[in-house]
Design an enzyme around this catalytic site. Sequence first.
Site, PDB file in Angstrom:
ATOM      1  N   ARG A  58       2.005 -10.184   7.348  1.00 41.10           N
ATOM      2  CA  ARG A  58       3.446 -10.102   7.646  1.00 41.10           C
ATOM      3  C   ARG A  58       3.817  -9.212   8.827  1.00 41.10           C
ATOM      4  NH1 ARG A  58       5.685 -10.338   1.410  1.00 41.10           N
ATOM      5  NH2 ARG A  58       4.189 -11.940   0.873  1.00 41.10           N
TER       6      ARG A  58
ATOM      7  N   PRO B   8       0.824  -1.208   0.000  1.00 43.63           N
ATOM      8  CA  PRO B   8       0.000   0.000   0.000  1.00 43.63           C
ATOM      9  C   PRO B   8       0.862   1.263   0.000  1.00 43.63           C
ATOM     10  CG  PRO B   8      -0.607  -1.518   1.787  1.00 43.63           C
ATOM     11  CD  PRO B   8       0.687  -1.974   1.231  1.00 43.63           C
ATOM     12  N   GLU B   9       0.663   2.071  -1.017  1.00 48.83           N
ATOM     13  CA  GLU B   9       1.332   3.370  -1.107  1.00 48.83           C
ATOM     14  C   GLU B   9       0.231   4.422  -1.061  1.00 48.83           C
ATOM     15  OE1 GLU B   9       4.180   3.386  -4.367  1.00 48.83           O
ATOM     16  OE2 GLU B   9       4.431   1.232  -4.191  1.00 48.83           O
TER      17      GLU B   9
END
Length: 273
Positions: free
Chosen positions: A112, A2-3
């Site tokens: 993660r 996600p940016e």
Amino acid sequence: MPELPEVETLRRELEPRLTGRTIVESGSHWSTKFTPAVEAIDATIAEVDRRGKFLLLRLVDQRELIVHLGMTGTLSFRAALPDPDDSYLRAWWRLAESADAEAETLLFHDVRRFGRIRIVRTGDYTSIPTLHHAGPEPWDPALTPKLFHELIAKSRRAIKTQLLSQRPVAGVGNIYADEALWAAEINPRVTRLGQARAERLLEEVRRALEKGIDNGGTTLRDYRTVHGGIGGNQYSLAAYGRSGQPCLRCDTDLISAVIDARTTTWCPVCQRR
DNA sequence: CCAGCAGCCTGAAAGC
DNA sequence: TGCTTTCAGGCTGCTG
């Protein structure tokens, strides 16, 4: 990963569902990356904002609940409390509805565990270095080509590294950095940019991020919208992930190398040094 | 202060 | 087939 476009897509979806609601119950994974989530109990959400890749839930008590999605973070809603066997759930907040409607739960999943959650006093980002030192938002009117050029000139690191640093402009990650550099025809290893090339790069950073938002984000693997949908921008990438495939401008095979621990893909002809 | 880099994480894909 | 290794990478915090 996600940016800015992915976080902005989520922000827009969350805003109408979170604004004005009160967190009545919360839980988190044991890691201190996520435990601050529960500090938001009893707080009411005043605003849903974003800074770079950070989601900022402004609370009415002069605090902010800050969520960073890391690599694999997702946000979603469910009517019931969380499933106790939900192994990738890292935090959740039970939201009180206004009077007559039912409550629902905002879930934060993160396989993660690169994401993190913090609560700070409004605007006090000193404990979050990247946010504290973040450069201007891409569309901040103060971010003139001249300022962008000056910010880049402060460092002699590769331009790719600088974009990822969040300092010249906030919100760019590996995907959009490669896309913007390709579009601006700038070699990712370049360490100095003239005014004109800096201006071109700023335009292309903005264009790449806008396209990402318009397409609802890039889903390579994990990114999902609040409703569980995927983005659409992965179908219109010109550089990222296209190593060995022909450049869309000149047909030369794109090449890749690791720069600043990130796989970087570019055209050896269009983006010659 | 900045640059450089290990470490955090786990599933998928590649390698053997 | 099945086990092992590599890869993905945003951010933090340490070292020089």
